[in-house]
Design an enzyme around this catalytic site. Structure first.
Site, mmCIF file in Angstrom:
data_model
loop_
_atom_site.group_PDB
_atom_site.id
_atom_site.type_symbol
_atom_site.label_atom_id
_atom_site.label_comp_id
_atom_site.label_asym_id
_atom_site.label_seq_id
_atom_site.Cartn_x
_atom_site.Cartn_y
_atom_site.Cartn_z
ATOM 1 N N THR A 186 0.800 -1.218 0.000
ATOM 2 C CA THR A 186 0.000 0.000 0.000
ATOM 3 C C THR A 186 0.837 1.273 0.000
ATOM 4 O OG1 THR A 186 -1.534 -1.273 1.314
ATOM 5 C CG2 THR A 186 -1.835 1.113 1.311
ATOM 6 N N ARG A 189 -13.326 -8.509 -1.152
ATOM 7 C CA ARG A 189 -12.582 -8.210 0.079
ATOM 8 C C ARG A 189 -12.144 -6.736 0.087
ATOM 9 N NH1 ARG A 189 -7.114 -6.161 1.223
ATOM 10 N NH2 ARG A 189 -6.461 -7.039 3.201
ATOM 11 N N VAL A 190 -12.332 -6.074 1.212
ATOM 12 C CA VAL A 190 -11.879 -4.694 1.383
ATOM 13 C C VAL A 190 -10.836 -4.673 2.494
ATOM 14 C CG1 VAL A 190 -12.567 -2.354 2.047
ATOM 15 C CG2 VAL A 190 -14.097 -3.738 0.637
ATOM 16 N N GLY A 191 -9.733 -3.990 2.244
ATOM 17 C CA GLY A 191 -8.670 -3.899 3.244
ATOM 18 C C GLY A 191 -8.746 -2.614 4.049
ATOM 19 N N ASP A 192 -7.697 -2.373 4.797
ATOM 20 C CA ASP A 192 -7.648 -1.197 5.669
ATOM 21 C C ASP A 192 -7.559 0.117 4.894
ATOM 22 O OD1 ASP A 192 -5.103 -2.086 4.798
ATOM 23 O OD2 ASP A 192 -4.096 -1.004 6.403
ATOM 24 N N GLY A 202 0.519 -3.167 4.900
ATOM 25 C CA GLY A 202 0.621 -4.548 5.343
ATOM 26 C C GLY A 202 -0.723 -5.240 5.293
ATOM 27 N N GLY A 220 -4.133 -5.822 5.853
ATOM 28 C CA GLY A 220 -5.176 -4.893 6.279
ATOM 29 C C GLY A 220 -6.101 -5.426 7.350
HETATM 30 N N1 GLY Z 1 -2.916 -2.798 3.377
HETATM 31 C C1 GLY Z 1 -3.523 -3.125 2.173
HETATM 32 C C2 GLY Z 1 -4.510 -4.180 2.257
HETATM 33 O O1 GLY Z 1 -4.569 -4.935 3.198
HETATM 34 O O2 GLY Z 1 -5.292 -4.295 1.341
#
Ligand code: GLY
Length: 346
Positions: free
Chosen positions: A207, A235-238, A259, A261
């Site tokens: 990221t 899927r959605v990350g941080d 990292g 998420g």
């Molecule tokens: N940090 C990016 C993700 O987990 O998608």
């Protein structure tokens, strides 16, 4: 909090700046050294060594007296424009072979916007900005996010993978096993979860998170990513979640993360870091405490993954901490233009 100017005995500020000019851009050898630089503004910080180019773009805005929100958008767009990168449409796809993008942006007034699972739009950071500037909402996802982007004049890009992504996806399909591991030392480059995107052999990254303080002292931040390679579709990350991948409180400071998420979302990572700074911790210590929380929850699992936090307080002091070795960040101010290694816990 007492910070001296250089962290080096018998070195005055003038000598230090001379040394800094001679060696920049260069990898600083000690993060403690980095966190003791004289606070300054404007300043921009980004995750990873690829943040050097991102910072350069943001700096063009800051140095002209521009606003931090415009600087972070410009910086994020720089890396979204690259084709061989894990950010933007050149990134690795999900397990269905589709590149889906997450991004968020936040300004000094706690205005924020985000998009998640956005397909075929080159600049998710600017779509997130549009959500922030023109809607009563914070987060748009999937088809709705794309529809919003198209309605606002963002062009629909071709439905194709970059050459790197195509190859990595074909390799991954041989096992179809999802094991997110990012930037852990000794991990071979080129494996499905350690993509070596850069022909110069620079480390792999995921990221891009950045934040800036402008000459007026206002802080804004942004994050953009194609997310974890070969994630489940949807899927959605941080990186799309305010308080997880990014948080800004103009009275306190800002933090961003990179990292895995899911680990960051579980602890509301960047919000936690900013709250630790509010309690008086230095940026580096605040990041360290957030990392400790991840590791404490499941130490065995933590050994298999990477999360890095990067933070800056209102004085322009900054620091980072990661679960494991390998996380680096880039800083640009009138005093320096450098990549710094983060400290790490395990
Ligand atoms: N940090 C990016 C993700 O987990 O998608």
């Amino acid at each position: 909090m007492a910070y001296n100017l250089t962290g080096i005995p018998n070195m005055n500020r003038r000598n230090f700046l001379h040394l800094s000019a001679l060696t920049a851009p260069a990898l600083a050898t000690q993060n403690s050294f980095a966190s003791k630089l004289a606070p300054t503004k404007p300043i921009v910080l980004s995750t990873w060594d690829s943040g050097m180019a991102v910072n350069a773009e943001a700096w063009k805005v800051l140095v002209k007296g521009g606003r931090s929100i415009d600087a972070v958008e410009a910086g994020a767009r720089q890396i979204e424009d690259m084709q061989n990168c894990c950010v933007g449409l050149g990134g690795y796809p999900d397990r269905d072979g589709i590149v889906t993008l997450d991004a968020c942006i936040m300004d000094h007034n706690a205005n924020c916007g985000a998009v998640a699972g956005l397909e075929r739009i080159k600049h998710p950071i600017s779509v997130a900005r549009k959500v922030m500037d023109t809607t009563p909402h914070v987060l748009l996802v999937g088809n709705g996010a794309q529809q919003f982007a198209l309605q606002n004049g963002f062009p629909k890009e071709p439905d194709q993978l970059s050459d790197d992504a195509k190859k990595a996806y074909a390799d991954w399909l041989k096992t179809s096993e999802y094991k997110p591991q990012i930037n852990i030392e000794n991990q071979p480059k080129g494996g499905p979860f350690a993509p070596a995107f850069f022909p110069d052999g620079s480390p792999n990254h995921d990221t891009m998170g950045l934040f800036a303080m402008d000459a007026a002292g206002n802080i804004s931040g942004g994050v953009t990513t194609s997310g974890m390679a070969f994630k489940l579709h949807g899927r959605v990350g941080d990186s799309a979640v305010i308080g997880a991948g990014l948080f800004v409180d103009n009275a306190v400071g800002a933090a961003t993360s990179s990292g895995v998420g899911e680990e960051v979302i579980r602890i509301c990572g960047t919000h936690l870091v900013v709250e630790f700074m509010r309690q008086g911790l230095s940026p580096e210590m605040a990041c360290k405490k957030a990392v400790e929380r991840i590791v404490k929850r499941d130490r065995v699992k933590a050994k298999t993954l990477q999360v890095g936090f990067l933070a800056m307080n209102k004085k322009g002091e900054y620091g980072a901490y990661a679960v494991q070795k390998g996380f680096v960040f880039s800083v640009k101010s009138a005093n320096e233009n450098k990549i710094h290694p983060s400290k790490f816990l395990l």
